[in-house]
Scaffold this motif. Structure first.
Motif, PDB file in Angstrom:
ATOM      1  N   MET A 105       0.815  -1.215   0.000  1.00  0.00           N
ATOM      2  CA  MET A 105       0.000   0.000   0.000  1.00  0.00           C
ATOM      3  C   MET A 105       0.849   1.266   0.000  1.00  0.00           C
ATOM      4  O   MET A 105       0.380   2.337  -0.390  1.00  0.00           O
ATOM      5  CB  MET A 105      -0.931  -0.009   1.214  1.00  0.00           C
ATOM      6  N   MET A 106       2.122   1.143   0.419  1.00  0.00           N
ATOM      7  CA  MET A 106       3.008   2.300   0.369  1.00  0.00           C
ATOM      8  C   MET A 106       3.269   2.740  -1.064  1.00  0.00           C
ATOM      9  O   MET A 106       3.592   3.902  -1.309  1.00  0.00           O
ATOM     10  CB  MET A 106       4.332   1.967   1.066  1.00  0.00           C
ATOM     11  N   ALA A 114      12.049   5.375  -6.264  1.00  0.00           N
ATOM     12  CA  ALA A 114      12.962   4.531  -5.493  1.00  0.00           C
ATOM     13  C   ALA A 114      12.262   3.964  -4.258  1.00  0.00           C
ATOM     14  O   ALA A 114      12.435   2.784  -3.918  1.00  0.00           O
ATOM     15  CB  ALA A 114      14.197   5.327  -5.077  1.00  0.00           C
ATOM     16  N   LEU A 115      11.457   4.781  -3.590  1.00  0.00           N
ATOM     17  CA  LEU A 115      10.724   4.320  -2.423  1.00  0.00           C
ATOM     18  C   LEU A 115       9.655   3.315  -2.828  1.00  0.00           C
ATOM     19  O   LEU A 115       9.422   2.316  -2.128  1.00  0.00           O
ATOM     20  CB  LEU A 115      10.093   5.510  -1.704  1.00  0.00           C
ATOM     21  N   GLN A 116       9.005   3.548  -3.955  1.00  0.00           N
ATOM     22  CA  GLN A 116       8.018   2.593  -4.453  1.00  0.00           C
ATOM     23  C   GLN A 116       8.665   1.247  -4.753  1.00  0.00           C
ATOM     24  O   GLN A 116       8.130   0.193  -4.384  1.00  0.00           O
ATOM     25  CB  GLN A 116       7.348   3.140  -5.718  1.00  0.00           C
ATOM     26  N   ALA A 117       9.804   1.287  -5.436  1.00  0.00           N
ATOM     27  CA  ALA A 117      10.499   0.044  -5.777  1.00  0.00           C
ATOM     28  C   ALA A 117      10.939  -0.702  -4.532  1.00  0.00           C
ATOM     29  O   ALA A 117      10.781  -1.930  -4.433  1.00  0.00           O
ATOM     30  CB  ALA A 117      11.699   0.352  -6.673  1.00  0.00           C
ATOM     31  N   TYR A 384      18.817   9.135   1.016  1.00  0.00           N
ATOM     32  CA  TYR A 384      18.662   7.700   1.250  1.00  0.00           C
ATOM     33  C   TYR A 384      19.900   7.114   1.917  1.00  0.00           C
ATOM     34  O   TYR A 384      19.793   6.179   2.731  1.00  0.00           O
ATOM     35  CB  TYR A 384      18.366   6.980  -0.064  1.00  0.00           C
ATOM     36  N   ALA A 385      21.079   7.617   1.582  1.00  0.00           N
ATOM     37  CA  ALA A 385      22.293   7.135   2.243  1.00  0.00           C
ATOM     38  C   ALA A 385      22.269   7.479   3.723  1.00  0.00           C
ATOM     39  O   ALA A 385      22.645   6.657   4.574  1.00  0.00           O
ATOM     40  CB  ALA A 385      23.523   7.731   1.575  1.00  0.00           C
ATOM     41  N   ALA A 386      21.819   8.693   4.063  1.00  0.00           N
ATOM     42  CA  ALA A 386      21.722   9.087   5.468  1.00  0.00           C
ATOM     43  C   ALA A 386      20.680   8.243   6.200  1.00  0.00           C
ATOM     44  O   ALA A 386      20.877   7.838   7.354  1.00  0.00           O
ATOM     45  CB  ALA A 386      21.374  10.566   5.572  1.00  0.00           C
ATOM     46  N   SER A 387      19.561   7.939   5.529  1.00  0.00           N
ATOM     47  CA  SER A 387      18.530   7.095   6.142  1.00  0.00           C
ATOM     48  C   SER A 387      19.054   5.692   6.380  1.00  0.00           C
ATOM     49  O   SER A 387      18.799   5.078   7.433  1.00  0.00           O
ATOM     50  CB  SER A 387      17.293   7.043   5.236  1.00  0.00           C
ATOM     51  N   PHE A 388      19.808   5.170   5.418  1.00  0.00           N
ATOM     52  CA  PHE A 388      20.392   3.838   5.571  1.00  0.00           C
ATOM     53  C   PHE A 388      21.389   3.817   6.728  1.00  0.00           C
ATOM     54  O   PHE A 388      21.435   2.864   7.513  1.00  0.00           O
ATOM     55  CB  PHE A 388      21.077   3.439   4.269  1.00  0.00           C
ATOM     56  N   VAL A 426      10.652   6.385   6.792  1.00  0.00           N
ATOM     57  CA  VAL A 426      11.146   7.123   5.631  1.00  0.00           C
ATOM     58  C   VAL A 426       9.985   7.564   4.743  1.00  0.00           C
ATOM     59  O   VAL A 426       9.939   8.698   4.252  1.00  0.00           O
ATOM     60  CB  VAL A 426      12.150   6.267   4.837  1.00  0.00           C
ATOM     61  N   ALA A 427       9.022   6.666   4.537  1.00  0.00           N
ATOM     62  CA  ALA A 427       7.859   7.038   3.731  1.00  0.00           C
ATOM     63  C   ALA A 427       7.066   8.158   4.394  1.00  0.00           C
ATOM     64  O   ALA A 427       6.594   9.089   3.725  1.00  0.00           O
ATOM     65  CB  ALA A 427       6.969   5.816   3.509  1.00  0.00           C
TER      66      ALA A 427
END
Length: 521
Positions: A105-106, A114-117, A384-388, A426-427
């Motif tokens: 559902m996200m 990228a977030l969808q994938a 995304y690198a910072a989130s990872f 993140v989402a």
């Protein structure tokens, strides 16, 4: 006959005994031999319907709510098949099925590709794990090697089903003797009618130009479009067959993981050399970071001749790689060490030291990112690198807690749970909206604003860009407004691709269309 049946069971084939077709999974005893014959119409109809559904949902459409519908349909087919086959779905499998649908559902929530994938891949991975999870498996006791073996087994069993299920289907069960005689009669009639139809049709076409043009236009078709339809139909049907096969397959135990002989395990001294050398290297790097990166811009310029931003620009992604690589090193070291108290104590001390030093390294990485973003702006890759990196920090904290409490078996469950939570966080943070707001704040301070990069962001960033467009210089504001209006005019409204981020973007543009139109005046 019994010998042949045993050989077929051993090799995972489909055997025939008289008029009956029996499903047999590789390495397993048959489960409900007459299930396929009794449920052949349901199975065949489900495969055909899901193949058609895949074509309807995805052919020529962007990702959106269609992903949720597709994953939900797969889950529904699996649950129905498993229950009709008498297979009990355990609590872990049920939880993973629910999480799989929730993550799908996200895809309809955020528009960032990228977030969808990532959400879709994670959703399908959880679905694969749920298909092969043992009934009594406890999440807290799942090992890392067991998780990967289960995932590979899910891929292999699903692929096996896509190939073998069509051949295992008792197609004769779909039609009785009377129906088969009726279809044979229809076939003979068509063979007789076809040449007559072609002869008289050719004469009529030759006699009338209007009919000839109509026939020519009607028979013209787009070969590429037909190929796409066929690909989606067959692909969707193959996935459905694999999922149904998993619902019918007997439950199997996951093989034990790799074992290391006691004489080959690392003793306390060897463990101290391996991890101690790494700890010394980490300590030297942290000392340099304290002296330079946290010492202020004047100290960096006087020592290196570089500006603060130039010094911080190098190394962020390398430090992310360091953090990512240390995790498997510690897990492998814990697996390879001897089980005596000296080895355990040595590992705990050095692992704790390495994790604490790594936290300092990660702090250095975040400091580099802060300086770099302040000078050059925030991009998708940096976000995304910072989130990872932040997720890795949580994982290392959980690893340290698990090791100190001597509950290493619980680590993988916590790591997977933190990964799922991190994806949701993140989402919720709206990556592209956060990037847009950060760069607009820099522009308000007189910094450069990268309009092409902003235009390339997903619709998730559109409301933020519109709200902050007044802080941009006139030329940048005009370029951004023009791009947003043109993008809105070219948007294709497709119910299959419905996405909350795109809907919010369209609403923001419609509510501010006049404001955007005067941005170039």
């Amino acid at each position: 006959m019994i010998t042949r049946a045993s050989e077929a069971i051993t090799h995972g084939r489909v055997t025939k005994a008289g008029t009956h077709v029996t499903f047999i999974a590789a390495g397993s005893s048959p489960s409900r031999p007459k299930f396929l014959e009794a449920s052949c119409p349901l199975v065949a109809g489900s495969i055909a319907l899901l193949g058609l559904l895949a074509d309807v949902l995805f052919n020529g459409a962007a990702l959106g709510v269609n992903a949720s519908v597709w994953v939900g349909a797969l889950i529904g087919v699996y649950v129905v098949t498993a229950r009709r086959n008498g297979r009990v779905i355990g609590r872990l499998s049920a939880g993973m099925l629910v999480a799989s649908f929730g993550l799908s559902m996200m895809v309809a929530w955020r528009a960032a590709w990228a977030l969808q994938a990532l959400a879709l891949v994670t959703s399908l991975s959880l679905l694969l794990l749920a298909l092969v999870a043992e009934r009594d498996t406890r999440a807290r006791r799942v090992s890392i090697s067991g998780l990967f073996r289960a995932f590979l087994r899910g891929v292999l069993v699903t692929a096996q089903g896509a190939v073998l299920l069509p051949g295992a289907m008792p197609w004769h069960a779909l039609l009785g003797d009377a129906k088969r005689r009726e279809f044979r009669g229809i076939g003979r009639a068509l063979l007789i009618a076809a040449p007559l139809f072609l002869i008289f049709g050719a004469l009529f076409v030759a006699a009338d130009a209007v009919l000839e043009a109509w026939i020519r236009d009607s028979l013209t078709f787009n070969l590429a479009a037909v190929q796409r339809h066929v690909a989606w139909l067959l692909g969707g049907a193959a996935v459905a067959a694999g999922v149904i096969w998993c619902g019918m397959a007997p439950e199997e135990s996951t093989p034990a993981g790799p074992r290391l002989a006691d004489e080959r395990r690392l003793r306390a001294l060897e463990m101290g050399v391996v991890l101690g050398s790494l700890a010394a290297l980490f300590a030297v790097f942290v000392a340099i970071q304290v002296q330079y990166l946290f010492g202020g811009e004047a100290h960096v310029q006087s020592s290196t001749g570089l500006t603060y931003a130039q010094y911080a620009r190098r190394g962020f992604f390398e430090l992310v790689a360091v953090a990512a690589l240390l995790l498997p090193v510690l897990l492998l070291a814990d697996w390879a060490r001897t089980r005596d108290w000296r080895s355990r104590a040595t590992f705990r001390v050095l692992a704790t030291l390495l994790v604490l030093l790594l936290l300092a390294v990660m702090t250095s990485a975040f400091q580099r990112l802060r300086i770099y973003v302040d000078a050059f702006g925030l991009t998708v890759t940096r976000f995304y690198a910072a989130s990872f990196l932040a997720w890795l920090g949580a994982v290392f904290g959980w690893l340290l807690w698990s090791l100190l409490r001597d509950r290493r078996d619980e680590f993988i469950a916590g790591a997977v749970l933190t990964a799922l939570l991190a994806l949701v966080v993140v989402a919720a943070a709206n990556p592209h909206g956060t990037i847009a707001s950060t760069n607009l704040a820099r522009a308000e301070q007189g910094r450069d604003f990268d309009v092409p990069h902003a235009v390339g962001l997903s619709p998730d960033a559109t409301p933020t860009l519109i709200d902050g467009i007044d802080v941009l210089p006139q030329q940048d504001a005009c370029e951004l407004a023009t791009a947003l209006l043109e993008g809105s005019d070219s948007t294709d409204e497709d119910l299959r691709s419905w996405n909350w981020g795109r809907v919010e973007a369209e609403r923001a543009i419609e509510a501010n269309r006049d404001r955007l139109a005067v941005a170039c005046r």
